[in-house]
Enzyme design. Structure first.
Site, short mmCIF file in Angstrom:
data_model
loop_
_atom_site.label_atom_id
_atom_site.label_comp_id
_atom_site.label_asym_id
_atom_site.label_seq_id
_atom_site.Cartn_x
_atom_site.Cartn_y
_atom_site.Cartn_z
N SER A 14 24.18 22.35 -14.72
CA SER A 14 24.82 23.36 -15.57
C SER A 14 24.45 23.07 -17.01
O SER A 14 23.99 21.97 -17.33
CB SER A 14 26.34 23.27 -15.42
OG SER A 14 26.84 22.14 -16.10
N ASP A 15 24.65 24.01 -17.90
CA ASP A 15 24.55 23.67 -19.31
C ASP A 15 25.86 22.99 -19.70
O ASP A 15 26.83 22.97 -18.93
CB ASP A 15 24.24 24.91 -20.16
CG ASP A 15 23.56 24.51 -21.47
OD1 ASP A 15 23.71 23.34 -21.89
OD2 ASP A 15 22.87 25.35 -22.09
N ALA A 16 25.87 22.42 -20.91
CA ALA A 16 26.99 21.59 -21.32
C ALA A 16 28.31 22.35 -21.24
O ALA A 16 28.46 23.40 -21.89
CB ALA A 16 26.75 21.09 -22.74
#
Ligand code: BGC
Length: 733
Positions: free
Chosen positions: A288-290
């Site tokens: 996932s992105d942050a």
């Protein structure tokens, strides 16, 4: 990324010996948490950094003394699969805990944002793409991979390959621009450079292509905003670079923050499972992105963290960056039967496979001598490549009266704060540059032997010192003005509603012009700017972007004619901000913009871009002639003659475009299909041939099916998307 049967068996065996907690641990990525050591809360520090109250250098100083939690206890307990750390000794220490103190001795995959180089910082991607040089794309990636490994980083969060057509979006700086063909070639070369030199574990890392997908199409150019688009647009414009990266064997993918047509990419099963893992065949894993899993609650797609985690894992999101949601909730979900064990096993198998492919089980540590070698300074071949990349990435937008190149006999008044801002040349995503490696434009000119006097006068922010400006005007034979954006004005969370030159720089340029002296403008920026006024009033504009550590040497070499600029725009430049999003390959409209009122135009601005995709001048001139197109079996053969019609040696990027004149879906007015860099001596002429498989002339429809349709095609070749020769051919499929 391919595993041998033996490696697959190793992964299967390991998986069979893991507890559920250990499995979920592999799906959890951590970064060091800041736990104190300074006077204000960490969140406020970040706010101060963002709003400019705290300079970057000050922030880094504070951070170096801050207390950090590296999650050693969790690593020891097998609850962490990945870390984000850039310090090599720290990485060795954490790996040692994972290898020697955790039950199964599984190494960490250590990720970091090495977007355009680590300590050897190359041009930002939008700039490097202007070189149209696939070999260069690959070489810079290979060097970045080597440097990353020498710092204990084995997973680079790159390449960023989001097609970006809206210059208001700050992240246009991070990717290869607006075109799917250039973007795909860039993606392929980067994957090869990062991953393919497997002669030693020191030479390759796992690539992480991002941000999947259509993040660059965020509404109104505002970062993290919603994205809506047709399936055909997604398939024809935004997916090709990812498809190319998957074909090249990219090991991992990072999902984008945005929703696509209402479903956040983080929990989008169609995007992750059906297209990425199914249709495109990703072998490795998706991260996932942050914080993006938690953000699904804010998106209003999940009721709470637990719900978001379940949706993400089921959609095919293998690793959670930064929220702990998998770690906190998935075990109970499996135990109570709501989360199938298969989902967990598949994610962990993918993550372990990448670790095995990276050779981490046998070589988890960076040898001390490699760390020390970098501490002594950058190897000369790294510096040389940084310079070469910077030289090839500049684009000469305009050179009226052939004011450039300058002679060493001319006395230069160098103007603009940016001209000596060595800390602004690396761009928004450079995280490991060192001041001692950076060459400002002033230093570059001085060491190239120019007769230069420096007058800062002002920059993108703050006031202009008019007295100093007048002194600069009086002193030099020629004025070189360096204007543009600071590095923080582009990149993540740096969208702008006005992309003209910031601050009072236009007034500064007006004053310089009023002196009557020749004015050469060098732009230093991270996005296409709206340059209507500048293009009208300034005789010379050299687009130099944020070129990385050797920016000053490269700009000096271009200004003094030691090199001949050869870059071509990877993104169109609008005349005014209100044109955004604007790009050369737009769908044909029923009423194309023209001078007549009832056409697709503005009352108060031009309808067309100012400087189009593919545009870029040289100190010599080139002419294309004699465009020929023919069929040869399954291919299309295109030949065009290119001549250097000027008086210097130079490099032209010959571009080959196609238009499907009549199709069952509205097609772009022009689409790039191939390009070639060609160097010619003065007067030299060469026939350039392109061979294109006819299957490349199709397009995806709104069901995601690829269609090849018979009919008339226009073929274009030339030195920019605007100035092209044209021919036609009728094809039968
Ligand atoms: C960015 C990613 C980056 C990640 C890790 C996010 O905010 O969107 O591009 O890789 O942070 O630093």
């Amino acid at each position: 990324m391919k595993l041998t049967q033996e490696q697959k068996d190793f992964v299967a065996d390991l998986l069979s010996r893991m507890t559920l907690e250990e499995k979920i641990g592999q799906m959890n990525q951590e970064s060091p948490s800041i736990v104190g050591g300074f006077d204000v809360p960490f969140s406020e520090l970040i706010e101060m950094l963002t709003d400019g109250r705290l300079p970057q250098e000050e922030f880094e100083k504070i951070m170096s003394t801050a207390k950090q939690d590296f999650h050693e206890e969790d690593i020891r307990a097998g609850l962490v699969g990945s870390m984000m750390v850039k310090d090599p000794r720290e990485n060795n220490r954490l790996q040692k805990i994972a290898m020697e103190e955790s039950r199964l001795g599984i190494p960490l995959i250590i990720g970091f944002d090495v977007i355009h180089g680590f300590r050897s910082v190359f041009p930002i991607a939008i700039a490097e793409a202007c070189s149209f040089d696939d070999e260069l794309f690959e070489k810079t990636a290979r060097m970045a991979a080597k440097e990353s490994r020498a710092h204990g980083i084995n997973w680079n969060f790159a390449p960023m390959i989001d097609a970006a057509r809206d210059a208001r979006w700050g992240r246009v700086s991070e990717g290869p621009g607006e075109d799917p063909c250039l973007g795909s070639r860039f993606a392929r070369a980067k994957i090869r450079g990062l991953q393919n030199d497997r002669s030693s574990v020191k030479n390759y890392v796992a690539a992480c292509t991002k941000h999947y997908v259509a993040y660059g199409a965020c509404e109104s150019g505002r970062d993290y905003n919603t994205t809506s688009m047709s399936v055909s647009n997604l398939y024809n414009i935004y997916l090709p670079a990812f498809r190319a990266a998957m074909e090249e064997g990219a090991a991992t993918v990072m999902a984008a923050f945005n929703d696509l047509n209402g479903i956040p990419c983080t929990v989008n099963r169609w995007l992750l499972r059906d297209i990425l893992k199914g249709e495109m065949g990703l072998e490795g894993f998706v991260v996932s992105d942050a914080n993006a899993i938690r953000e699904c609650v804010a998106h209003g797609i999940a009721e709470n963290d637990r719900d978001a985690g379940v949706q993400a894992a089921q959609a095919g999101m293998d690793m959670d960056m930064g929220t702990h949601i998998y770690k906190d909730f998935l075990k109970a979900e499996v135990e109570n039967g709501t989360m199938p064990m298969d989902v967990i096993d598949e994610a962990v198998r993918r993550i372990l496979s990448v670790k095995v492919w990276l050779g981490l089980f046998d070589n988890p540590y960076v040898p001390e001598e490699d760390i020390e070698a970098y501490e002594k300074g950058l190897p000369t071949e790294h510096i040389a490549l940084c310079r070469k990349a910077a030289e090839e990435s500049m684009v000469l937008l305009k050179n009226e009266g052939n004011l450039l190149p300058l002679s060493r006999k001319q006395k230069i008044s160098l103007v603009g704060n940016l001209a000596d801002a060595a800390d602004e040349i690396c761009g928004a995503w450079a995280m490991a540059w060192k001041k001692e490696d950076c060459v400002s434009i002033l230093s570059g000119l001085r060491s190239a032997g120019a007769d230069v006097e420096y007058y800062p006068c002002g920059g993108p922010e703050g006031e202009i010192n008019w007295d100093e400006t007048d002194r600069a005007c009086e002193a030099g034979d020629v004025i070189v003005a360096v204007v543009g954006e600071t590095d923080a004005m582009s990149g993540e969370a740096s969208s702008k509603a006005d992309i003209t030159l910031p601050g009072k720089q236009q007034a500064l340029l007006t004053r310089l012009l009023s002196s009557g002296k020749p004015v050469v403008t060098v732009l230093m920026n991270g996005r296409p700017l709206a340059l209507q006024w500048e293009a009208e009033h300034l005789p010379v504009i050299l687009e130099a972007w944020h070129l990385g550590i050797r920016m000053g040497d490269a700009v000096a070499a271009a200004l003094l004619g030691d090199i001949n600029p050869s870059g071509k725009l990877s993104s169109s430049f609008p005349a005014v901000t209100g044109q955004c999003p604007v790009y050369y390959n737009h769908p044909s409209t029923g009423r194309p913009g023209s001078k007549s009122k009832f056409t697709s135009r503005y009352l108060d601005a031009p309808w067309d871009v100012l400087f189009p995709f593919g545009h870029g001048r040289s100190y010599t001139s080139f002419g294309c002639s004699d465009l020929q197109v023919s069929e040869a079996g399954d291919s299309l053969e295109v030949a065009v003659s290119l001549k250097n019609t000027g008086e210097r040696e130079g490099t032209e990027v010959v571009q080959f475009y196609v238009q499907d004149v009549s199709a069952s879906l509205v097609r772009p007015v022009k689409e790039l299909k191939d390009y070639r860099r060609v160097s010619l001596a003065p007067g030299e002429e060469q026939e350039i041939r392109f061979t294109l498989p006819k299957t490349a002339l199709g397009f995806y429809d709104n069901e995601g099916h690829y269609r090849l349709e018979s009919g008339l095609f226009r073929i274009f070749a030339g030195g920019s998307s605007r100035d092209t020769l044209e021919a036609e051919i009728r094809l039968l499929f």
